[in-house]
Scaffold this active site. Structure first.
Site, short mmCIF file in Angstrom:
data_model
loop_
_atom_site.label_atom_id
_atom_site.label_comp_id
_atom_site.label_asym_id
_atom_site.label_seq_id
_atom_site.Cartn_x
_atom_site.Cartn_y
_atom_site.Cartn_z
N GLY A 37 41.17 42.60 42.07
CA GLY A 37 40.65 42.57 40.60
C GLY A 37 39.22 42.29 40.93
CG ASN A 38 36.62 44.46 39.98
OD1 ASN A 38 36.37 44.54 38.54
ND2 ASN A 38 37.53 45.08 40.44
CB SER A 54 34.15 45.81 48.21
OG SER A 54 35.33 46.65 48.21
N GLY A 55 36.68 43.72 48.51
CA GLY A 55 37.86 43.27 49.41
C GLY A 55 37.36 41.92 50.09
CB SER A 83 34.05 45.33 42.73
OG SER A 83 35.17 46.15 42.46
CG ASP A 85 37.75 48.89 40.64
OD1 ASP A 85 38.00 49.82 40.18
OD2 ASP A 85 38.23 48.03 41.00
CG HIS A 104 39.91 46.34 37.24
ND1 HIS A 104 41.10 46.82 36.44
CD2 HIS A 104 39.99 46.74 38.43
CE1 HIS A 104 41.92 47.72 37.22
NE2 HIS A 104 41.23 47.75 38.42
CG HIS A 106 45.50 45.93 40.05
ND1 HIS A 106 46.16 47.48 40.12
CD2 HIS A 106 44.16 46.27 39.96
CE1 HIS A 106 44.90 48.19 40.36
NE2 HIS A 106 43.97 47.27 40.14
CG ASP A 129 47.00 35.00 15.65
OD1 ASP A 129 46.69 35.02 14.72
OD2 ASP A 129 47.58 34.07 16.28
CG HIS A 180 43.96 51.85 37.84
ND1 HIS A 180 42.52 52.06 37.54
CD2 HIS A 180 43.93 50.85 38.47
CE1 HIS A 180 41.97 51.41 38.54
NE2 HIS A 180 42.74 50.36 38.87
CE1 TYR A 238 44.18 29.32 15.10
CE2 TYR A 238 41.92 29.66 16.01
CZ TYR A 238 43.14 29.14 16.18
OH TYR A 238 43.71 28.68 17.67
#
Length: 240
Positions: A37-38, A54-55, A83, A85, A104, A106, A129, A180, A238
């Site tokens: 994720g990122n 990345s990684g 990343s 992405d 992003h 997973h 909501d 994805h 609310y």
């Protein structure tokens, strides 16, 4: 580092800190494993965003190794690769002026719905909501786009699917990318993280609902609108 670079680095410090904090919240909320994720934080005035390298495992992240990238996906500052992405984030920031944070993941339940190519149905008031629509699932892109600039095309895959559904990015701040995983966004990266956590919970609730009652019907419009309007409408009551 020369004076100009020092000034630029200072200007980027805020979004680097925002991006770092957001990325560190993802494993704490159970939304990512390992490097799955990122999160990124943007500054539209400067036309740049800070994103996770990345990684790099979350335990090894620091504010200083957040990578600064422009809205065309070019690295502006940083010694690590951003990343994988990054171009998806860049496309969304370039097209969505009111978005300053993207996440992003997973996450397990959200990704399960994405892999099933199913929107997350609106079955209850918890969902209403936050939005009056199913959480969309963008269909897989064509083979030629997959073989081309995949991450860049993913950004347009998200944009075009919202347009097809006549949903604005301001009103629907979360989506599944088919086969994805989820993407979420917000006016701040803090809101994008919040939306990622909400999406995962709604995905889990919807799955359990269908297991408890196969063939369950969506919630009726009157109840959907009541719950959404009491929290987001012009006469919302609310909260404090």
């Amino acid at each position: 580092m020369n004076t100009l670079n020092k000034i630029n680095s200072m200007n980027y410090q805020d979004i680097k800190e925002q991006a770092y904090k957001a990325n560190m919240e993802l494993p704490e909320l159970g939304l990512v494993l390992f490097t799955f994720g990122n999160a990124s934080a943007a500054d539209h005035e400067q036309g740049v965003f800070a994103i996770k390298p990345s990684g790099v495992p979350y335990k090894d992240l620091t504010v200083d190794n957040m990578v600064i990238v422009d809205f065309d996906g070019n690295t502006v500052e940083g010694n690590l690769r951003p990343s994988s992405d990054t171009l998806t984030h860049a496309v969304l920031y370039k097209n969505w002026a009111e978005v300053s944070g993207i996440v992003h993941t997973h996450s397990t339940y959200g990704t399960a719905w994405a892999q099933a190519l199913r929107p997350i149905p609106l079955y209850g008031t918890t969902h209403a909501d936050h939005t009056t629509a199913n959480i969309p699932c963008a269909p897989p892109m064509s083979d030629d786009k997959i073989a081309g600039n995949y991450e860049y095309e993913t950004g347009f895959q998200i944009i075009e699917h919202l347009k097809d559904l006549n949903l604005s990015y301001q009103d629907m701040e979360m989506i599944l990318v088919g086969n994805h995983a989820p993407f979420t966004w917000g006016k701040t990266v803090e809101k994008a993280v919040y939306h990622s956590a909400v999406l995962e919970e709604l995905a889990k609730m919807a799955l359990l609902t269908e297991q408890v009652q196969p063939g369950v019907m969506p919630m009726k419009d009157a109840l959907i609108n009541k719950h959404y309007q009491r929290k987001h409408g012009k006469n919302a009551y609310y909260g404090q």
